[in-house]
Scaffold this motif. Structure first.
Motif, PDB file in Angstrom:
ATOM      1  N   ASP A 292       4.947  -7.227 -34.877  1.00  0.00           N
ATOM      2  CA  ASP A 292       3.482  -7.192 -34.961  1.00  0.00           C
ATOM      3  C   ASP A 292       2.848  -6.317 -33.883  1.00  0.00           C
ATOM      4  O   ASP A 292       1.648  -6.357 -33.665  1.00  0.00           O
ATOM      5  CB  ASP A 292       2.906  -8.604 -34.907  1.00  0.00           C
ATOM      6  N   GLY A 293       3.652  -5.516 -33.202  1.00  0.00           N
ATOM      7  CA  GLY A 293       3.117  -4.566 -32.244  1.00  0.00           C
ATOM      8  C   GLY A 293       2.930  -5.141 -30.855  1.00  0.00           C
ATOM      9  O   GLY A 293       3.422  -6.220 -30.522  1.00  0.00           O
TER      10      GLY A 293
ATOM     11  N   ARG B 191       1.175  -7.497 -23.760  1.00  0.00           N
ATOM     12  CA  ARG B 191       1.690  -8.704 -24.407  1.00  0.00           C
ATOM     13  C   ARG B 191       2.175  -8.367 -25.813  1.00  0.00           C
ATOM     14  O   ARG B 191       1.774  -7.374 -26.388  1.00  0.00           O
ATOM     15  CB  ARG B 191       0.583  -9.756 -24.548  1.00  0.00           C
ATOM     16  N   SER B 192       2.978  -9.252 -26.343  1.00  0.00           N
ATOM     17  CA  SER B 192       3.373  -9.114 -27.748  1.00  0.00           C
ATOM     18  C   SER B 192       2.132  -9.232 -28.611  1.00  0.00           C
ATOM     19  O   SER B 192       1.126  -9.810 -28.201  1.00  0.00           O
ATOM     20  CB  SER B 192       4.383 -10.196 -28.123  1.00  0.00           C
ATOM     21  N   GLY B 193       2.233  -8.702 -29.828  1.00  0.00           N
ATOM     22  CA  GLY B 193       1.105  -8.701 -30.750  1.00  0.00           C
ATOM     23  C   GLY B 193       0.611 -10.090 -31.112  1.00  0.00           C
ATOM     24  O   GLY B 193       1.070 -11.102 -30.567  1.00  0.00           O
ATOM     25  N   PRO B 194      -0.312 -10.167 -32.056  1.00  0.00           N
ATOM     26  CA  PRO B 194      -1.008 -11.415 -32.366  1.00  0.00           C
ATOM     27  C   PRO B 194      -0.110 -12.579 -32.789  1.00  0.00           C
ATOM     28  O   PRO B 194      -0.475 -13.740 -32.595  1.00  0.00           O
ATOM     29  CB  PRO B 194      -1.967 -11.038 -33.487  1.00  0.00           C
ATOM     30  N   LYS B 195       1.050 -12.296 -33.358  1.00  0.00           N
ATOM     31  CA  LYS B 195       1.959 -13.375 -33.796  1.00  0.00           C
ATOM     32  C   LYS B 195       3.050 -13.668 -32.771  1.00  0.00           C
ATOM     33  O   LYS B 195       3.959 -14.440 -33.041  1.00  0.00           O
ATOM     34  CB  LYS B 195       2.589 -13.012 -35.141  1.00  0.00           C
TER      35      LYS B 195
ATOM     36  N   LEU C 163       7.752  -8.402 -22.014  1.00  0.00           N
ATOM     37  CA  LEU C 163       6.367  -8.555 -22.454  1.00  0.00           C
ATOM     38  C   LEU C 163       5.861  -9.985 -22.380  1.00  0.00           C
ATOM     39  O   LEU C 163       4.856 -10.320 -22.966  1.00  0.00           O
ATOM     40  CB  LEU C 163       6.200  -8.038 -23.889  1.00  0.00           C
ATOM     41  N   ALA C 164       6.515 -10.832 -21.665  1.00  0.00           N
ATOM     42  CA  ALA C 164       6.060 -12.219 -21.534  1.00  0.00           C
ATOM     43  C   ALA C 164       4.890 -12.256 -20.558  1.00  0.00           C
ATOM     44  O   ALA C 164       5.004 -12.736 -19.434  1.00  0.00           O
ATOM     45  CB  ALA C 164       7.202 -13.103 -21.065  1.00  0.00           C
TER      46      ALA C 164
ATOM     47  N   ALA D   4       6.979  -1.124 -24.829  1.00  0.00           N
ATOM     48  CA  ALA D   4       5.707  -0.523 -24.432  1.00  0.00           C
ATOM     49  C   ALA D   4       5.853   0.455 -23.278  1.00  0.00           C
ATOM     50  O   ALA D   4       6.720   0.304 -22.426  1.00  0.00           O
ATOM     51  CB  ALA D   4       4.730  -1.634 -24.037  1.00  0.00           C
ATOM     52  N   ALA D   5       4.957   1.453 -23.260  1.00  0.00           N
ATOM     53  CA  ALA D   5       4.925   2.437 -22.179  1.00  0.00           C
ATOM     54  C   ALA D   5       3.477   2.806 -21.859  1.00  0.00           C
ATOM     55  O   ALA D   5       2.653   2.980 -22.763  1.00  0.00           O
ATOM     56  CB  ALA D   5       5.700   3.693 -22.571  1.00  0.00           C
ATOM     57  N   TRP D   6       3.198   2.910 -20.557  1.00  0.00           N
ATOM     58  CA  TRP D   6       1.916   3.380 -20.032  1.00  0.00           C
ATOM     59  C   TRP D   6       2.174   4.799 -19.522  1.00  0.00           C
ATOM     60  O   TRP D   6       2.777   4.982 -18.484  1.00  0.00           O
ATOM     61  CB  TRP D   6       1.444   2.502 -18.887  1.00  0.00           C
ATOM     62  N   GLY D   7       1.731   5.804 -20.264  1.00  0.00           N
ATOM     63  CA  GLY D   7       2.035   7.191 -19.915  1.00  0.00           C
ATOM     64  C   GLY D   7       0.993   7.823 -19.007  1.00  0.00           C
ATOM     65  O   GLY D   7      -0.205   7.796 -19.300  1.00  0.00           O
ATOM     66  N   GLU D   8       1.474   8.406 -17.909  1.00  0.00           N
ATOM     67  CA  GLU D   8       0.655   9.173 -16.971  1.00  0.00           C
ATOM     68  C   GLU D   8      -0.652   8.497 -16.580  1.00  0.00           C
ATOM     69  O   GLU D   8      -1.724   9.109 -16.651  1.00  0.00           O
ATOM     70  CB  GLU D   8       0.379  10.579 -17.522  1.00  0.00           C
ATOM     71  N   PRO D   9      -0.631   7.232 -16.153  1.00  0.00           N
ATOM     72  CA  PRO D   9      -1.887   6.595 -15.743  1.00  0.00           C
ATOM     73  C   PRO D   9      -2.415   7.250 -14.460  1.00  0.00           C
ATOM     74  O   PRO D   9      -1.654   7.469 -13.512  1.00  0.00           O
ATOM     75  CB  PRO D   9      -1.486   5.145 -15.508  1.00  0.00           C
ATOM     76  N   ARG D  10      -3.713   7.561 -14.462  1.00  0.00           N
ATOM     77  CA  ARG D  10      -4.307   8.253 -13.324  1.00  0.00           C
ATOM     78  C   ARG D  10      -5.812   8.073 -13.324  1.00  0.00           C
ATOM     79  O   ARG D  10      -6.411   7.798 -14.362  1.00  0.00           O
ATOM     80  CB  ARG D  10      -3.956   9.729 -13.347  1.00  0.00           C
TER      81      ARG D  10
END
Length: 182
Positions: free
Chosen positions: A105-106, A160-164, A72-73, A172-178
């Motif tokens: 922090d998500g 990206r990493s969360g606010p902190k 996530l950098a 993280a995962a991007w599911g079924e992008p279309r």
């Protein structure tokens, strides 16, 4: 005999109309561009096979074909596409369940479109399943691309990493992008 033919034609017409109604009502999407299939042609930053992977991901009992982010950098995936008329970008955002138990922090998910002159951010969303139980699921996103119809643009997914900038549990995962046509 002509009466039987008319009856037969009427029955066939009813079946065709009924079948079409059922097919379109059943929620089938008209997928114009499957971004998971096009993943090998996407530009990946940082590059290399260690940053992203295509796999089946199950979140809260629901499985999807997804692009997982291993680094996530400032990760970014870019597809060059020609947007169809009435095109919508659909994607499911999520964090793998292994990260739900780890304080953090998500993850910031961002989606934008660029014509190589300007960049339009269409979505900025932070998901934090450790701190927010409602984020322990796939979050389905639909974005209207009709303003770009007929144009060749870059669709950009940033993660990206969360606010902190706490990277703990940032799976993280991007599911079924279309891209679908409505």
């Amino acid at each position: 005999m002509p009466r039987n033919r008319l009856l037969l034609i009427g029955v066939v017409a009813v079946l065709v109309v009924g079948g079409a109604w059922w097919y379109f009502r059943s929620g089938r999407e008209n997928v114009a561009i499957d971004l998971v299939q096009q993943f090998p042609t996407a530009k990946q930053q940082p590059g290399g096979s260690d940053s992203f992977a295509v796999t089946n991901v199950t979140i809260n009992g629901e499985s999807k074909r997804a692009i997982t982010v291993k680094n996530l950098a400032g990760s970014r995936i870019t597809w060059k596409i020609t947007v169809p008329d009435n095109g919508w970008l659909k994607v499911n955002l999520g964090l793998l369940e292994d990260g739900w138990k780890l304080p953090g922090d998500g993850v910031d998910f961002r989606i934008g479109v660029s014509d190589l002159k300007t960049y339009d951010e269409l979505l900025a969303l932070t998901m934090n399943p450790f701190g927010n139980a409602s984020d322990r699921r796939w979050n389905e996103i639909s974005l209207d691309l009709s303003q770009y119809a007929g144009e060749t643009v870059e669709v950009i997914f940033n993660t990206r990493s969360g606010p902190k900038d706490d990277r703990n549990g940032d799976f993280a995962a991007w599911g079924e992008p279309r891209v679908v046509i409505r």
